[in-house]
Write a protein that holds these residues in place. Structure first.
Motif, PDB file in Angstrom:
ATOM      1  N   ALA A  95     -12.749  -1.768  42.499  1.00 17.65           N
ATOM      2  CA  ALA A  95     -14.386  -2.917  42.963  1.00 17.65           C
ATOM      3  C   ALA A  95     -15.483  -2.927  43.409  1.00 17.65           C
ATOM      4  O   ALA A  95     -15.667  -3.714  43.400  1.00 17.65           O
ATOM      5  N   ILE A  96     -15.911  -2.042  43.218  1.00 22.42           N
ATOM      6  CA  ILE A  96     -17.143  -1.669  43.927  1.00 22.42           C
ATOM      7  C   ILE A  96     -17.585  -2.288  42.795  1.00 22.42           C
ATOM      8  O   ILE A  96     -18.952  -2.314  42.577  1.00 22.42           O
ATOM      9  N   SER A  97     -17.480  -0.923  41.426  1.00 25.46           N
ATOM     10  CA  SER A  97     -18.853  -0.637  41.144  1.00 25.46           C
ATOM     11  C   SER A  97     -18.893  -2.104  39.774  1.00 25.46           C
ATOM     12  O   SER A  97     -19.989  -2.452  39.449  1.00 25.46           O
ATOM     13  N   PRO A  98     -18.003  -2.734  39.066  1.00 21.12           N
ATOM     14  CA  PRO A  98     -17.989  -4.343  38.884  1.00 21.12           C
ATOM     15  C   PRO A  98     -18.667  -5.374  39.932  1.00 21.12           C
ATOM     16  O   PRO A  98     -19.913  -5.597  39.293  1.00 21.12           O
ATOM     17  N   TRP A  99     -18.454  -5.218  41.072  1.00 20.90           N
ATOM     18  CA  TRP A  99     -19.247  -5.783  42.022  1.00 20.90           C
ATOM     19  C   TRP A  99     -20.561  -5.423  42.028  1.00 20.90           C
ATOM     20  O   TRP A  99     -21.587  -6.487  41.771  1.00 20.90           O
ATOM     21  N   LEU A 100     -21.111  -4.570  41.389  1.00 22.06           N
ATOM     22  CA  LEU A 100     -22.883  -3.857  41.892  1.00 22.06           C
ATOM     23  C   LEU A 100     -23.574  -4.415  40.588  1.00 22.06           C
ATOM     24  O   LEU A 100     -24.268  -4.324  40.246  1.00 22.06           O
ATOM     25  N   MET A 101     -22.051  -4.057  39.335  1.00 23.41           N
ATOM     26  CA  MET A 101     -23.010  -5.160  38.126  1.00 23.41           C
ATOM     27  C   MET A 101     -23.690  -6.335  38.522  1.00 23.41           C
ATOM     28  O   MET A 101     -24.256  -6.539  37.591  1.00 23.41           O
ATOM     29  N   VAL A 102     -22.070  -7.269  38.555  1.00 18.73           N
ATOM     30  CA  VAL A 102     -22.262  -8.584  38.791  1.00 18.73           C
ATOM     31  C   VAL A 102     -23.987  -8.735  39.569  1.00 18.73           C
ATOM     32  O   VAL A 102     -24.600  -9.443  39.022  1.00 18.73           O
ATOM     33  N   VAL A 103     -23.919  -8.282  40.932  1.00 19.28           N
ATOM     34  CA  VAL A 103     -24.926  -8.139  41.355  1.00 19.28           C
ATOM     35  C   VAL A 103     -26.587  -7.424  40.725  1.00 19.28           C
ATOM     36  O   VAL A 103     -27.555  -8.587  41.103  1.00 19.28           O
ATOM     37  N   GLY A 104     -26.619  -7.004  40.140  1.00 14.11           N
ATOM     38  CA  GLY A 104     -27.346  -6.560  38.884  1.00 14.11           C
ATOM     39  C   GLY A 104     -28.143  -5.019  39.998  1.00 14.11           C
ATOM     40  O   GLY A 104     -28.697  -4.730  39.204  1.00 14.11           O
ATOM     41  N   ALA A 105     -26.951  -4.488  40.486  1.00 13.44           N
ATOM     42  CA  ALA A 105     -27.468  -3.131  41.584  1.00 13.44           C
ATOM     43  C   ALA A 105     -27.541  -2.606  40.169  1.00 13.44           C
ATOM     44  O   ALA A 105     -28.242  -0.983  39.807  1.00 13.44           O
ATOM     45  N   VAL A 106     -26.830  -2.438  39.465  1.00 15.79           N
ATOM     46  CA  VAL A 106     -25.994  -1.021  38.359  1.00 15.79           C
ATOM     47  C   VAL A 106     -26.795  -2.085  36.840  1.00 15.79           C
ATOM     48  O   VAL A 106     -25.443  -3.170  36.276  1.00 15.79           O
ATOM     49  N   SER A 107     -26.742  -1.261  35.948  1.00 14.87           N
ATOM     50  CA  SER A 107     -26.440  -2.135  34.926  1.00 14.87           C
ATOM     51  C   SER A 107     -25.536  -1.487  34.167  1.00 14.87           C
ATOM     52  O   SER A 107     -25.100  -0.580  34.062  1.00 14.87           O
ATOM     53  N   PRO A 108     -25.004  -2.602  33.328  1.00 11.98           N
ATOM     54  CA  PRO A 108     -23.217  -2.604  33.132  1.00 11.98           C
ATOM     55  C   PRO A 108     -23.339  -2.084  31.294  1.00 11.98           C
ATOM     56  O   PRO A 108     -24.612  -2.203  30.595  1.00 11.98           O
ATOM     57  N   SER A 109     -23.181  -0.472  31.593  1.00 13.55           N
ATOM     58  CA  SER A 109     -22.416  -0.637  30.047  1.00 13.55           C
ATOM     59  C   SER A 109     -20.982  -0.410  30.099  1.00 13.55           C
ATOM     60  O   SER A 109     -19.908  -0.627  30.430  1.00 13.55           O
ATOM     61  N   PHE A 110     -20.915  -0.070  28.229  1.00 14.81           N
ATOM     62  CA  PHE A 110     -19.602  -0.170  27.984  1.00 14.81           C
ATOM     63  C   PHE A 110     -18.744   1.249  28.665  1.00 14.81           C
ATOM     64  O   PHE A 110     -17.243   0.679  28.991  1.00 14.81           O
ATOM     65  N   VAL A 111     -19.009   2.087  29.076  1.00 14.75           N
ATOM     66  CA  VAL A 111     -18.868   3.798  29.586  1.00 14.75           C
ATOM     67  C   VAL A 111     -18.546   2.940  30.694  1.00 14.75           C
ATOM     68  O   VAL A 111     -17.027   3.749  31.796  1.00 14.75           O
ATOM     69  N   LEU A 112     -19.482   2.763  31.753  1.00 16.56           N
ATOM     70  CA  LEU A 112     -19.418   1.517  32.664  1.00 16.56           C
ATOM     71  C   LEU A 112     -17.693   1.392  32.482  1.00 16.56           C
ATOM     72  O   LEU A 112     -17.146   1.406  34.420  1.00 16.56           O
ATOM     73  N   CYS A 113     -18.291  -0.102  32.045  1.00 14.01           N
ATOM     74  CA  CYS A 113     -17.105  -0.478  32.893  1.00 14.01           C
ATOM     75  C   CYS A 113     -15.658  -0.292  32.136  1.00 14.01           C
ATOM     76  O   CYS A 113     -14.469  -0.150  32.928  1.00 14.01           O
ATOM     77  N   PHE A 114     -15.431   0.453  31.142  1.00 10.53           N
ATOM     78  CA  PHE A 114     -14.484   1.680  31.049  1.00 10.53           C
ATOM     79  C   PHE A 114     -13.783   2.027  31.856  1.00 10.53           C
ATOM     80  O   PHE A 114     -12.899   2.180  32.340  1.00 10.53           O
ATOM     81  N   LEU A 115     -14.754   2.610  32.772  1.00 13.98           N
ATOM     82  CA  LEU A 115     -14.434   3.692  33.984  1.00 13.98           C
ATOM     83  C   LEU A 115     -13.572   3.360  35.036  1.00 13.98           C
ATOM     84  O   LEU A 115     -12.942   3.383  35.234  1.00 13.98           O
ATOM     85  N   SER A 116     -14.222   1.371  35.529  1.00 13.18           N
ATOM     86  CA  SER A 116     -13.984   0.471  36.340  1.00 13.18           C
ATOM     87  C   SER A 116     -13.030   0.724  36.281  1.00 13.18           C
ATOM     88  O   SER A 116     -11.924   0.457  37.005  1.00 13.18           O
TER      89      SER A 116
END
Length: 69
Positions: free
Chosen positions: A21-42
């Motif tokens: 739940a936290i990792s997609p939120w960090l991607m939306v806020v812009g603190a972490v750059s979204p990548s396919f691996v991070l989205c799949f891991l989340s």
């Protein structure tokens, strides 16, 4: 080993769902750059955490019925 302590399974599932739940939120806020691996891991962590939580609840088995029922 994990079946002896179902609360550990529930806690591990909670941590995974929290990460899911936290990792997609960090991607939306812009603190972490979204990548396919991070989205799949989340997504995988969220689904695995949900399954572990359900399995832990099933293994817990502390259901007490009232006497006479």
């Amino acid at each position: 080993m994990l079946t002896e302590h179902p609360r550990v399974v529930i806690a591990l599932g909670f941590i995974l769902v929290l990460f899911g739940a936290i990792s997609p939120w960090l991607m939306v806020v812009g603190a972490v750059s979204p990548s396919f691996v991070l989205c799949f891991l989340s997504y995988g962590a969220s689904v695995a955490g949900l399954m572990l939580g359900l399995i832990g609840m099933a293994l817990n088995g502390e259901v007490r019925l009232r006497p006479g029922r």
